[in-house]
Design an enzyme around this catalytic site. Sequence first.
Site, short mmCIF file in Angstrom:
data_model
loop_
_atom_site.label_atom_id
_atom_site.label_comp_id
_atom_site.label_asym_id
_atom_site.label_seq_id
_atom_site.Cartn_x
_atom_site.Cartn_y
_atom_site.Cartn_z
N SER A 76 7.05 1.06 1.13
CA SER A 76 6.76 -0.35 0.97
C SER A 76 6.64 -0.73 -0.50
CB SER A 76 5.48 -0.73 1.72
OG SER A 76 5.19 -2.09 1.58
N ALA A 95 0.26 3.74 1.73
CA ALA A 95 0.28 4.23 3.11
C ALA A 95 1.33 3.55 3.96
CB ALA A 95 -1.09 4.05 3.74
N TYR A 96 1.86 2.42 3.52
CA TYR A 96 2.89 1.73 4.28
C TYR A 96 4.22 2.44 4.06
CZ TYR A 96 -0.50 -2.18 4.29
OH TYR A 96 -1.62 -2.97 4.41
N GLY A 97 4.62 3.21 5.06
CA GLY A 97 5.89 3.92 4.94
C GLY A 97 5.87 5.02 3.91
N ALA A 156 0.85 -1.19 0.00
CA ALA A 156 0.00 0.00 0.00
C ALA A 156 0.87 1.24 0.00
CB ALA A 156 -0.93 0.02 1.22
#
Length: 369
Positions: A96, A90-92, A88
Amino acid sequence: QAVSSCSGKSRPSLILMRIALTALLSPLVAAAAVVTSPVGARALGSLTISEAGLGTLNLALDKKENDEAAAGALQASVAAGCNFVDTAEAYGFGNSERLTAWAAARAGIKIGCGPGELHVATKFAPVPWRPNAESVVEACRASAERLGVEQIPLYQIHFPDLIQPLKAFGLERRKDEEYWEGLARCYEMGLAANVGVCNYGPTYVARVHAFLAARGIPLASNQINYSLVYRKSVEATLAKCAELSVPVISYFPLANGLLSGRYDADNLPKFPKSLTMKKYVVGGADGFPDGGYTPLLRELQRIAAARGKSVPQVSINYVVSKGAIPIPGARNAEMAAANMGAMGWRLSEAEVGALEAAADAIGFEFSSG
């Protein structure tokens, strides 16, 4: 010169340099990374995926590359017959996605939709400063660039438009349909081969399914929190997805590690995870019974021993046996390989029934840990 996109259309290549660099990697590594036959092959939109995938939330979120643990987890998953990875933006904050692309290149496997390629899913975050459909298109392009592809195999909306910072002041503007319009455009423009949603309940699944169907676009998936200890709360969602023939992707199939068998009164998760997980493990507070999930753990251990499997493999296979696609996380190659041992077999109806009875008997469900 052109390359084939996931949809089969030919378009000018934006990744020839990446392909060339990948070709320079060790032939031995590259050959080992190709998924020739995904275990338990099943359809997910236009994709043919393995019956379990790899979730990336447990990998480093502060690295974009040069993380051997990430490379090892991906390569071990691929070697076990997995060809599906979920990440995603939004991951990091995009890290990511970049790390997934780096790990795939490191393993010598191309991200794409064809046979032997790695089918990567990523997500759009519906945050308040993204005002309209074009926000989805722009975010999809950015994710594709970070992944090093022209077309994302599966592009999902991460959650409904619930973040309404001005709601307390009587100001609320839900943009879900505008985001669905953006998702449809991503599909129609060829930026995404398949589109899906995450964390949608039965009402919203029905609405987005109808919205997309009016454009002739299939809803490829709904990704939800689903496990042996989080079933009853999503029964209506599962039923609606089944009615609409929308595959369910299961995050938290191990309930944030609760169903891994690692935790008991003498072996609690490390701080700060222990703050939220202790009540599930030992109980005795906040309305949780003494002993927490221990009776369920014993049943998992009994079936695992009889099967010659591990507790996490039984827990993940429960989700597979119920028809959903689990995407357990893994921090390294060893954990990834062990998790993928949940593929290629099925619990019996009697074993599924025994596990559900034991889960019901503990009297609580896992939420998010």
